[in-house]
Design a protein around this motif. Structure first.
Motif: not given
Length: 438
Positions: A170-173, A261-262, A389-392
């Motif tokens: 999740s590279m936006q971090r 995830g982003h 995040a992806v869990g949602a």
């Protein structure tokens, strides 16, 4: 441990695989630190696999020594790219030395490999990560980490037991505009947060040609049985494999889990609910791909993710792409390459480094991973973050598929309460001989 025995162990049940000696797990990290250069193997050299491999090739602190893909054409493309990159910097203008594998277990059996980059399809992420952790390899795994909550929870446990670094892609971090948005929200510059909206892409990128009416011969370059791996068996269709697998629930979760995830990850960080699953899904509604037998994921979608601290985040394909955060003192919108402030006062705010929770360490996402693998520390996006995040999105897909507008979530079991129809979509049975890692 003999390589053949090691490979058999990785394919066994979780209990058997846990029997890999501790010394095997400890050696790579110690060797990498001593050499100050990370020896990397790449699992999955399709589009995104080549992308993350290119980032590793650009680092003077890493050396890609092996590639692996079930498609020999992809594998050879990966090898050629590695050798071209290193040849350009070689005094002789030529470099050879990148090994090629079809079975990832052979790559993991190499004691000289310190770390792996995982760019395989989503349905393989869990096994590739868990087996890599048990082999003592540091791990960079593409998002989403997994296709079920059980898978990503097993990944979390395996990484913790092995003591290796694991970065999710999740590279936006690691990008400045998103770090600024997070710091503005968490630092109180927006006042009290009143609304959070996440915009994700709708639809699906599908083959233009109609689905083939009958199964097709498997091309000779592809090990289709190994491509399927733990996923349910289905006959080979060209349109349903490379890239397009992401729009079938057997292999992934569609555009929603491809992107959540982003931008949702950023929204969770901005509101202080990172690493948490929602306690409820509300206002869930979706339409699904129609007229394509090979594809069945959501085409449009909307839901509200409710968190334990009272935060509510709306995710919808109709929202403005990116993250919009409204507060009593101002509003920001952030997307790739741009952050927009509602006032000039907000735009002029200078964020002190100590108020930017993600600014510490090496900036680039791959560089951050390599640094953690060599010198220790937790990567900027650990597995627990993708799990949350992806869990949602995984929970929302379960609501969509069961026709439920709402789900209440038991955070201890990570299942919907009194919703067996929805929970049926949260389970995955691995196809033999693959076994879910205990």
């Amino acid at each position: 441990m003999h390589r053949r025995r090691f490979i058999k162990t990785l394919a066994a049940t979780g209990a058997a695989a846990a029997a890999i000696p501790q010394i095997l797990r400890a050696q790579p990290a110690a060797r990498a630190a001593a050499n100050s250069r990370l020896a990397i193997g790449v699992i999955g050299t399709g589009g995104q696999g080549l992308n993350i491999m290119g980032q590793a090739l650009a680092s003077p602190l890493a050396q890609v020594v092996a590639v692996c893909d079930v498609d020999s054409t992809h594998a050879e493309n990966g090898r050629a790219r590695v050798e071209k990159a290193y040849s350009e910097n070689s005094p002789t203008g030529a470099w050879r030395g990148c090994a090629v594998y079809r079975d990832y277990r052979e790559l993991l059996a190499r004691p000289d490999i310190d770390a792996v980059l995982i760019g395989s399809p989503d349905h393989w992420h869990a096994l590739h990560t868990i087996h890599a952790a048990r082999a003592g390899k540091h791990i960079f795994c593409e998002k989403p980490a997994a296709t079920t909550l059980d898978e990503s929870r097993a990944m979390i446990n395996a990484v913790a037991r092995a003591g290796v670094a694991c970065q999710i892609g999740s590279m936006q971090r690691s990008w400045a505009e998103f770090q600024r948005a997070i710091a503005l929200a968490r630092g109180g510059y927006l006042g009290k947060i009143t609304s959070v909206k996440v915009g994700l892409p709708a639809g699906a990128t599908l083959p233009k040609n109609p689905d083939a009416p009958r199964p097709q011969p498997v091309p000779p370059e592809l090990d289709y049985e190994l491509w399927l791996g733990p996923a349910p068996y289905r006959p080979y269709f060209e349109q349903g494999t490379h890239y397009f697998w992401r729009h079938n629930f057997a292999f992934s979760g569609g555009r929603l889990t491809d992107w959540i995830g982003h931008h949702h990850d950023i929204a969770m960080l901005a509101t202080g609910v990172e690493n948490q699953l929602p306690v409820a899904i509300r206002n869930a509604r979706a339409t699904f791909i129609e007229g394509r037998a090979l594809f069945n994921t959501a085409w449009t979608y909307n839901f509200d993710a409710h968190y334990a601290n009272g935060t509510v985040i709306n995710l919808c394909d109709k929202n403005r792409l990116g993250v919009t955060i409204e507060g009593t003192e101002g509003t920001i919108h952030v997307t790739r390459g741009r952050i927009t402030h509602s006032t000039s006062l907000l735009e002029r705010v200078i964020i002190p480094p100590w108020k930017n929770p993600l600014a510490r360490g090496v900036r680039g996402h791959m560089d951050n991973f390599i640094d953690c693998a060599l010198h220790g520390g937790e990567p900027r996006c650990p597995v627990i973050s993708s799990h949350a995040a992806v869990g949602a999105g995984i929970l929302a897909n379960a609501a969509f598929r069961s026709g439920r507008a709402s789900l209440d979530i038991d955070l201890k079991t990570e299942r919907a309460i009194n919703a067996p129809d929805a929970n049926a979509f949260l389970k995955k049975v691995y196809r033999a001989p693959w076994a879910f890692p205990a």
